[in-house]
Design a protein around this motif. Structure first.
Motif, PDB file in Angstrom:
ATOM      1  N   HIS A 150       3.152   8.486   3.425  1.00  0.00           N
ATOM      2  CA  HIS A 150       2.560   9.153   4.599  1.00  0.00           C
ATOM      3  C   HIS A 150       1.049   8.973   4.736  1.00  0.00           C
ATOM      4  CE1 HIS A 150       6.576  10.679   5.018  1.00  0.00           C
ATOM      5  NE2 HIS A 150       6.500  11.213   3.810  1.00  0.00           N
ATOM      6  N   GLU A 151       0.580   7.786   4.358  1.00  0.00           N
ATOM      7  CA  GLU A 151      -0.797   7.404   4.666  1.00  0.00           C
ATOM      8  C   GLU A 151      -0.758   6.363   5.784  1.00  0.00           C
ATOM      9  OE1 GLU A 151      -0.635   9.211   0.879  1.00  0.00           O
ATOM     10  OE2 GLU A 151       0.194   7.238   1.275  1.00  0.00           O
ATOM     11  N   TRP A 152      -1.812   6.337   6.579  1.00  0.00           N
ATOM     12  CA  TRP A 152      -1.938   5.288   7.598  1.00  0.00           C
ATOM     13  C   TRP A 152      -3.064   4.346   7.209  1.00  0.00           C
ATOM     14  CZ3 TRP A 152      -6.734   5.058   9.756  1.00  0.00           C
ATOM     15  CH2 TRP A 152      -7.477   6.229   9.892  1.00  0.00           C
ATOM     16  N   VAL A 153      -2.971   3.108   7.702  1.00  0.00           N
ATOM     17  CA  VAL A 153      -3.953   2.064   7.428  1.00  0.00           C
ATOM     18  C   VAL A 153      -4.304   1.396   8.754  1.00  0.00           C
ATOM     19  CG1 VAL A 153      -4.366  -0.158   6.272  1.00  0.00           C
ATOM     20  CG2 VAL A 153      -3.050   1.635   5.113  1.00  0.00           C
ATOM     21  N   LYS A 154      -5.595   1.322   9.035  1.00  0.00           N
ATOM     22  CA  LYS A 154      -6.067   0.617  10.228  1.00  0.00           C
ATOM     23  C   LYS A 154      -6.876  -0.583   9.772  1.00  0.00           C
ATOM     24  CE  LYS A 154      -8.570   1.134  14.550  1.00  0.00           C
ATOM     25  NZ  LYS A 154      -9.396   2.028  15.391  1.00  0.00           N
ATOM     26  N   VAL A 155      -6.350  -1.776  10.061  1.00  0.00           N
ATOM     27  CA  VAL A 155      -7.040  -3.010   9.673  1.00  0.00           C
ATOM     28  C   VAL A 155      -8.141  -3.281  10.692  1.00  0.00           C
ATOM     29  CG1 VAL A 155      -6.779  -5.485   9.258  1.00  0.00           C
ATOM     30  CG2 VAL A 155      -4.936  -3.906   8.609  1.00  0.00           C
ATOM     31  N   GLU A 156      -9.365  -3.444  10.183  1.00  0.00           N
ATOM     32  CA  GLU A 156     -10.530  -3.761  11.010  1.00  0.00           C
ATOM     33  C   GLU A 156     -11.219  -4.984  10.426  1.00  0.00           C
ATOM     34  OE1 GLU A 156     -12.808  -0.057  10.935  1.00  0.00           O
ATOM     35  OE2 GLU A 156     -11.890   0.513  12.846  1.00  0.00           O
ATOM     36  N   GLY A 157     -10.669  -6.161  10.701  1.00  0.00           N
ATOM     37  CA  GLY A 157     -11.239  -7.395  10.160  1.00  0.00           C
ATOM     38  C   GLY A 157     -11.071  -7.462   8.665  1.00  0.00           C
ATOM     39  N   ASP A 158     -12.203  -7.460   7.926  1.00  0.00           N
ATOM     40  CA  ASP A 158     -12.182  -7.581   6.469  1.00  0.00           C
ATOM     41  C   ASP A 158     -12.085  -6.242   5.753  1.00  0.00           C
ATOM     42  OD1 ASP A 158     -12.416 -10.310   6.740  1.00  0.00           O
ATOM     43  OD2 ASP A 158     -14.590 -10.321   6.491  1.00  0.00           O
ATOM     44  N   THR A 159     -11.953  -5.154   6.515  1.00  0.00           N
ATOM     45  CA  THR A 159     -11.860  -3.825   5.907  1.00  0.00           C
ATOM     46  C   THR A 159     -10.672  -3.063   6.498  1.00  0.00           C
ATOM     47  OG1 THR A 159     -13.304  -2.770   7.551  1.00  0.00           O
ATOM     48  CG2 THR A 159     -14.371  -3.682   5.575  1.00  0.00           C
ATOM     49  N   VAL A 160     -10.304  -1.979   5.813  1.00  0.00           N
ATOM     50  CA  VAL A 160      -9.290  -1.068   6.342  1.00  0.00           C
ATOM     51  C   VAL A 160      -9.799   0.363   6.234  1.00  0.00           C
ATOM     52  CG1 VAL A 160      -7.245  -2.496   5.890  1.00  0.00           C
ATOM     53  CG2 VAL A 160      -8.049  -0.933   4.120  1.00  0.00           C
ATOM     54  N   LEU A 161      -9.396   1.183   7.199  1.00  0.00           N
ATOM     55  CA  LEU A 161      -9.583   2.626   7.117  1.00  0.00           C
ATOM     56  C   LEU A 161      -8.266   3.224   6.671  1.00  0.00           C
ATOM     57  CD1 LEU A 161     -11.539   3.418  10.422  1.00  0.00           C
ATOM     58  CD2 LEU A 161     -12.453   3.307   8.104  1.00  0.00           C
ATOM     59  N   ILE A 162      -8.321   4.297   5.874  1.00  0.00           N
ATOM     60  CA  ILE A 162      -7.119   4.945   5.354  1.00  0.00           C
ATOM     61  C   ILE A 162      -7.217   6.445   5.585  1.00  0.00           C
ATOM     62  CG2 ILE A 162      -5.768   5.454   3.264  1.00  0.00           C
ATOM     63  CD1 ILE A 162      -6.868   2.788   2.120  1.00  0.00           C
ATOM     64  N   GLY A 163      -6.112   7.040   6.031  1.00  0.00           N
ATOM     65  CA  GLY A 163      -6.034   8.485   6.203  1.00  0.00           C
ATOM     66  C   GLY A 163      -4.606   8.939   6.007  1.00  0.00           C
ATOM     67  N   ILE A 164      -4.341  10.203   6.311  1.00  0.00           N
ATOM     68  CA  ILE A 164      -2.957  10.695   6.227  1.00  0.00           C
ATOM     69  C   ILE A 164      -2.382  10.840   7.629  1.00  0.00           C
ATOM     70  CG2 ILE A 164      -3.287  11.808   3.994  1.00  0.00           C
ATOM     71  CD1 ILE A 164      -3.276  14.526   5.466  1.00  0.00           C
ATOM     72  N   THR A 165      -1.076  10.695   7.721  1.00  0.00           N
ATOM     73  CA  THR A 165      -0.399  10.664   9.013  1.00  0.00           C
ATOM     74  C   THR A 165      -0.274  12.053   9.647  1.00  0.00           C
ATOM     75  OG1 THR A 165       1.794  10.935   8.056  1.00  0.00           O
ATOM     76  CG2 THR A 165       0.962   8.669   8.272  1.00  0.00           C
ATOM     77  N   ASP A 166       0.063  12.033  10.906  1.00  0.00           N
ATOM     78  CA  ASP A 166       0.328  13.263  11.642  1.00  0.00           C
ATOM     79  C   ASP A 166       1.457  14.035  10.966  1.00  0.00           C
ATOM     80  OD1 ASP A 166       0.114  15.152  13.683  1.00  0.00           O
ATOM     81  OD2 ASP A 166       1.319  13.997  15.099  1.00  0.00           O
ATOM     82  N   TYR A 167       2.484  13.324  10.524  1.00  0.00           N
ATOM     83  CA  TYR A 167       3.593  13.964   9.818  1.00  0.00           C
ATOM     84  C   TYR A 167       3.094  14.661   8.548  1.00  0.00           C
ATOM     85  CZ  TYR A 167       7.866  14.506   7.075  1.00  0.00           C
ATOM     86  OH  TYR A 167       8.886  15.030   6.323  1.00  0.00           O
ATOM     87  N   ALA A 168       2.257  13.973   7.774  1.00  0.00           N
ATOM     88  CA  ALA A 168       1.746  14.546   6.525  1.00  0.00           C
ATOM     89  C   ALA A 168       0.949  15.816   6.775  1.00  0.00           C
ATOM     90  CB  ALA A 168       0.887  13.525   5.784  1.00  0.00           C
ATOM     91  N   GLN A 169       0.028  15.767   7.752  1.00  0.00           N
ATOM     92  CA  GLN A 169      -0.796  16.952   7.988  1.00  0.00           C
ATOM     93  C   GLN A 169       0.045  18.112   8.502  1.00  0.00           C
ATOM     94  OE1 GLN A 169      -1.861  18.707  10.879  1.00  0.00           O
ATOM     95  NE2 GLN A 169      -0.676  17.418  12.278  1.00  0.00           N
ATOM     96  N   SER A 170       1.101  17.822   9.288  1.00  0.00           N
ATOM     97  CA  SER A 170       1.942  18.916   9.795  1.00  0.00           C
ATOM     98  C   SER A 170       2.769  19.540   8.675  1.00  0.00           C
ATOM     99  CB  SER A 170       2.840  18.427  10.939  1.00  0.00           C
ATOM    100  OG  SER A 170       3.815  17.524  10.475  1.00  0.00           O
ATOM    101  N   GLU A 171       3.202  18.726   7.715  1.00  0.00           N
ATOM    102  CA  GLU A 171       3.949  19.237   6.566  1.00  0.00           C
ATOM    103  C   GLU A 171       3.058  20.063   5.640  1.00  0.00           C
ATOM    104  OE1 GLU A 171       7.476  18.800   5.661  1.00  0.00           O
ATOM    105  OE2 GLU A 171       7.341  18.538   7.835  1.00  0.00           O
ATOM    106  N   LEU A 172       1.797  19.652   5.507  1.00  0.00           N
ATOM    107  CA  LEU A 172       0.870  20.355   4.621  1.00  0.00           C
ATOM    108  C   LEU A 172       0.436  21.706   5.184  1.00  0.00           C
ATOM    109  CD1 LEU A 172      -1.396  17.376   3.570  1.00  0.00           C
ATOM    110  CD2 LEU A 172       0.018  18.753   2.037  1.00  0.00           C
ATOM    111  N   GLY A 173       0.336  21.808   6.496  1.00  0.00           N
ATOM    112  CA  GLY A 173      -0.206  23.024   7.100  1.00  0.00           C
ATOM    113  C   GLY A 173      -1.724  22.930   7.164  1.00  0.00           C
ATOM    114  N   ASP A 174      -2.387  24.058   7.333  1.00  0.00           N
ATOM    115  CA  ASP A 174      -3.838  24.069   7.511  1.00  0.00           C
ATOM    116  C   ASP A 174      -4.553  23.560   6.261  1.00  0.00           C
ATOM    117  OD1 ASP A 174      -3.569  25.085  10.069  1.00  0.00           O
ATOM    118  OD2 ASP A 174      -3.773  27.166   9.420  1.00  0.00           O
TER     119      ASP A 174
END
Length: 124
Positions: free
Chosen positions: A13-37
């Motif tokens: 449940h992590e997301w990856v956004k490829v931006e050329g030679d780098t990537v950004l990483i975060g957690i998905t909408d599903y993950a944050q909803s399961e975790l709560g606040d």
């Protein structure tokens, strides 16, 4: 639940956004909803290595503390200081609240498309 077509996803449940030679990483909408606040985020340091399948950060919510696992291998070149001060941004906009920026990355071929991830989540 939101699944953005331009992103890649891990089964952890992590997301990856490829931006050329780098990537950004975060957690998905599903993950944050399961975790709560989310009330606290612990991030690594710039220069740290990230390994696919290994914890590189953790998030604390009102429900639990959860590890955030690396979806790729690489070197962290930036951390998102904004979410350290305002972890609620992860709940408000999980695909804008990135955790780390990584260079020299490998392993994206193991990740899922938005359609594949949506099917995985709905089958869970």
């Amino acid at each position: 639940m939101e699944f953005r077509a331009e992103l890649l996803y891990s089964k952890d449940h992590e997301w990856v956004k490829v931006e050329g030679d780098t990537v950004l990483i975060g957690i998905t909408d599903y993950a944050q909803s399961e975790l709560g606040d989310i009330v606290f985020v612990n991030l690594p340091e710039e220069g740290d290595e990230i390994k696919a399948g290994e914890a590189f950060a953790d998030v604390e919510s009102v429900k639990a503390v959860s590890d955030v696992l690396g979806p790729v291998d690489g070197t962290i070149i930036a951390v998102n200081e904004e979410i350290l001060d305002a972890p609620e941004l992860i709940n408000e906009s999980p695909y804008d609240a990135w955790f780390v920026k990584v260079e020299d990355f490998t392993g994206t071929e193991e990740l899922l498309s938005a359609e594949e991830y949506q099917a995985f989540v709905e089958g869970a």
